[in-house]
Design a protein around this motif. Sequence first.
Motif, PDB file in Angstrom:
ATOM      1  N   ASP A  91       0.820  -1.214   0.000  1.00 45.06           N
ATOM      2  CA  ASP A  91       0.000   0.000   0.000  1.00 45.06           C
ATOM      3  C   ASP A  91       0.853   1.263   0.000  1.00 45.06           C
ATOM      4  O   ASP A  91       0.532   2.243  -0.680  1.00 45.06           O
ATOM      5  CB  ASP A  91      -0.927   0.020   1.222  1.00 45.06           C
ATOM      6  CG  ASP A  91      -2.024  -1.026   1.144  1.00 45.06           C
ATOM      7  OD1 ASP A  91      -2.269  -1.573   0.048  1.00 45.06           O
ATOM      8  OD2 ASP A  91      -2.634  -1.299   2.203  1.00 45.06           O
ATOM      9  N   ALA A  94       2.358   1.631  -3.524  1.00 48.92           N
ATOM     10  CA  ALA A  94       1.285   1.923  -4.491  1.00 48.92           C
ATOM     11  C   ALA A  94       0.801   3.364  -4.329  1.00 48.92           C
ATOM     12  O   ALA A  94       0.494   4.038  -5.312  1.00 48.92           O
ATOM     13  CB  ALA A  94       0.135   0.942  -4.320  1.00 48.92           C
ATOM     14  N   LYS A  95       0.763   3.846  -3.096  1.00 50.26           N
ATOM     15  CA  LYS A  95       0.321   5.223  -2.859  1.00 50.26           C
ATOM     16  C   LYS A  95       1.295   6.233  -3.462  1.00 50.26           C
ATOM     17  O   LYS A  95       0.880   7.284  -3.950  1.00 50.26           O
ATOM     18  CB  LYS A  95       0.137   5.480  -1.366  1.00 50.26           C
ATOM     19  CG  LYS A  95      -0.422   6.862  -1.089  1.00 50.26           C
ATOM     20  CD  LYS A  95      -0.976   6.986   0.284  1.00 50.26           C
ATOM     21  CE  LYS A  95      -1.448   8.381   0.657  1.00 50.26           C
ATOM     22  NZ  LYS A  95      -1.906   9.254  -0.360  1.00 50.26           N
ATOM     23  N   LEU A  98       0.225   6.269  -7.016  1.00 48.68           N
ATOM     24  CA  LEU A  98      -1.098   6.896  -7.114  1.00 48.68           C
ATOM     25  C   LEU A  98      -0.982   8.412  -6.978  1.00 48.68           C
ATOM     26  O   LEU A  98      -1.517   9.168  -7.803  1.00 48.68           O
ATOM     27  CB  LEU A  98      -2.010   6.326  -6.025  1.00 48.68           C
ATOM     28  CG  LEU A  98      -3.441   6.817  -6.024  1.00 48.68           C
ATOM     29  CD1 LEU A  98      -4.245   6.052  -7.061  1.00 48.68           C
ATOM     30  CD2 LEU A  98      -4.057   6.650  -4.646  1.00 48.68           C
ATOM     31  N   ARG A 117      -5.988   4.450 -10.902  1.00 42.64           N
ATOM     32  CA  ARG A 117      -6.616   3.430 -10.059  1.00 42.64           C
ATOM     33  C   ARG A 117      -5.600   2.401  -9.591  1.00 42.64           C
ATOM     34  O   ARG A 117      -4.544   2.249 -10.196  1.00 42.64           O
ATOM     35  CB  ARG A 117      -7.762   2.736 -10.790  1.00 42.64           C
ATOM     36  CG  ARG A 117      -7.357   2.022 -12.058  1.00 42.64           C
ATOM     37  CD  ARG A 117      -7.958   2.720 -13.259  1.00 42.64           C
ATOM     38  NE  ARG A 117      -7.736   1.991 -14.493  1.00 42.64           N
ATOM     39  CZ  ARG A 117      -7.274   2.578 -15.587  1.00 42.64           C
ATOM     40  NH1 ARG A 117      -6.928   3.850 -15.586  1.00 42.64           N
ATOM     41  NH2 ARG A 117      -7.142   1.897 -16.692  1.00 42.64           N
ATOM     42  N   ILE A 118      -5.983   1.720  -8.512  1.00 39.21           N
ATOM     43  CA  ILE A 118      -5.154   0.654  -7.945  1.00 39.21           C
ATOM     44  C   ILE A 118      -5.851  -0.673  -8.194  1.00 39.21           C
ATOM     45  O   ILE A 118      -7.063  -0.797  -8.028  1.00 39.21           O
ATOM     46  CB  ILE A 118      -4.928   0.864  -6.434  1.00 39.21           C
ATOM     47  CG1 ILE A 118      -4.009   2.068  -6.215  1.00 39.21           C
ATOM     48  CG2 ILE A 118      -4.339  -0.379  -5.790  1.00 39.21           C
ATOM     49  CD1 ILE A 118      -3.742   2.379  -4.761  1.00 39.21           C
ATOM     50  N   GLU A 120      -5.269  -4.560  -6.957  1.00 41.38           N
ATOM     51  CA  GLU A 120      -4.535  -5.557  -6.178  1.00 41.38           C
ATOM     52  C   GLU A 120      -4.593  -6.879  -6.931  1.00 41.38           C
ATOM     53  O   GLU A 120      -5.637  -7.526  -6.968  1.00 41.38           O
ATOM     54  CB  GLU A 120      -5.134  -5.714  -4.770  1.00 41.38           C
ATOM     55  CG  GLU A 120      -4.927  -4.510  -3.889  1.00 41.38           C
ATOM     56  CD  GLU A 120      -6.199  -3.716  -3.661  1.00 41.38           C
ATOM     57  OE1 GLU A 120      -7.148  -3.871  -4.454  1.00 41.38           O
ATOM     58  OE2 GLU A 120      -6.223  -2.936  -2.700  1.00 41.38           O
ATOM     59  N   VAL A 130       0.695  -5.432  -6.711  1.00 36.64           N
ATOM     60  CA  VAL A 130      -0.319  -4.383  -6.802  1.00 36.64           C
ATOM     61  C   VAL A 130       0.038  -3.522  -8.002  1.00 36.64           C
ATOM     62  O   VAL A 130       1.196  -3.107  -8.143  1.00 36.64           O
ATOM     63  CB  VAL A 130      -0.351  -3.513  -5.534  1.00 36.64           C
ATOM     64  CG1 VAL A 130      -1.329  -2.359  -5.691  1.00 36.64           C
ATOM     65  CG2 VAL A 130      -0.706  -4.344  -4.316  1.00 36.64           C
ATOM     66  N   ASN A 131      -0.935  -3.274  -8.866  1.00 35.63           N
ATOM     67  CA  ASN A 131      -0.713  -2.403 -10.025  1.00 35.63           C
ATOM     68  C   ASN A 131      -1.382  -1.054  -9.796  1.00 35.63           C
ATOM     69  O   ASN A 131      -2.503  -0.994  -9.291  1.00 35.63           O
ATOM     70  CB  ASN A 131      -1.290  -3.016 -11.301  1.00 35.63           C
ATOM     71  CG  ASN A 131      -0.522  -4.225 -11.766  1.00 35.63           C
ATOM     72  OD1 ASN A 131       0.587  -4.494 -11.301  1.00 35.63           O
ATOM     73  ND2 ASN A 131      -1.098  -4.965 -12.679  1.00 35.63           N
ATOM     74  N   VAL A 132      -0.696  -0.006 -10.200  1.00 33.61           N
ATOM     75  CA  VAL A 132      -1.289   1.324 -10.274  1.00 33.61           C
ATOM     76  C   VAL A 132      -1.340   1.668 -11.754  1.00 33.61           C
ATOM     77  O   VAL A 132      -0.321   1.609 -12.453  1.00 33.61           O
ATOM     78  CB  VAL A 132      -0.474   2.369  -9.486  1.00 33.61           C
ATOM     79  CG1 VAL A 132      -1.091   3.752  -9.645  1.00 33.61           C
ATOM     80  CG2 VAL A 132      -0.401   1.971  -8.021  1.00 33.61           C
TER      81      VAL A 132
END
Length: 142
Positions: A91, A94-95, A98, A117-118, A120, A130-132
């Motif tokens: 997370d 990924a943030k 993002l 968008r994220i 998982e 996790v893809n962003v």
Amino acid sequence: MPIATMTAARDLILDHFTTAWGAQTPPVPLLLYDDRHADLPANDPYARITVRHNVMDQQTFGSVGNRRFRRFGVITVQVFVLSNQGLAQADVFAKVALDTFEGSNTAPDEIHFRNVRINEVGEDGPWFQVNVIADFDYDEIK
């Protein structure tokens, strides 16, 4: 200022993200790119960024040198963390991705990012992915 070429657009996108990725609190995970080979870390998180153009559309008509062609594409940042370390670490990384793209652009009238968008993805061997994903667009003058 409109973008001169697809290569220039890709470079701007990668520079935009690389700057943000490198600014996070150390240790900064390895960042992989499409065109550069690197060995994957055995036990450390890492990320991979890809930029893909897709739809292209003519926006204005006129004489050569005064026509705008809109370019669209998708950026994917794949974040990989060891799956036994919990999702909190995924997370955090990924943030970073993002926040880099959400509500952002490289400069006025350059590359605009939207629909961030994220996703998982889940476990893949020892990794949790996790893809962003972010859509982008820009204009090229011809």
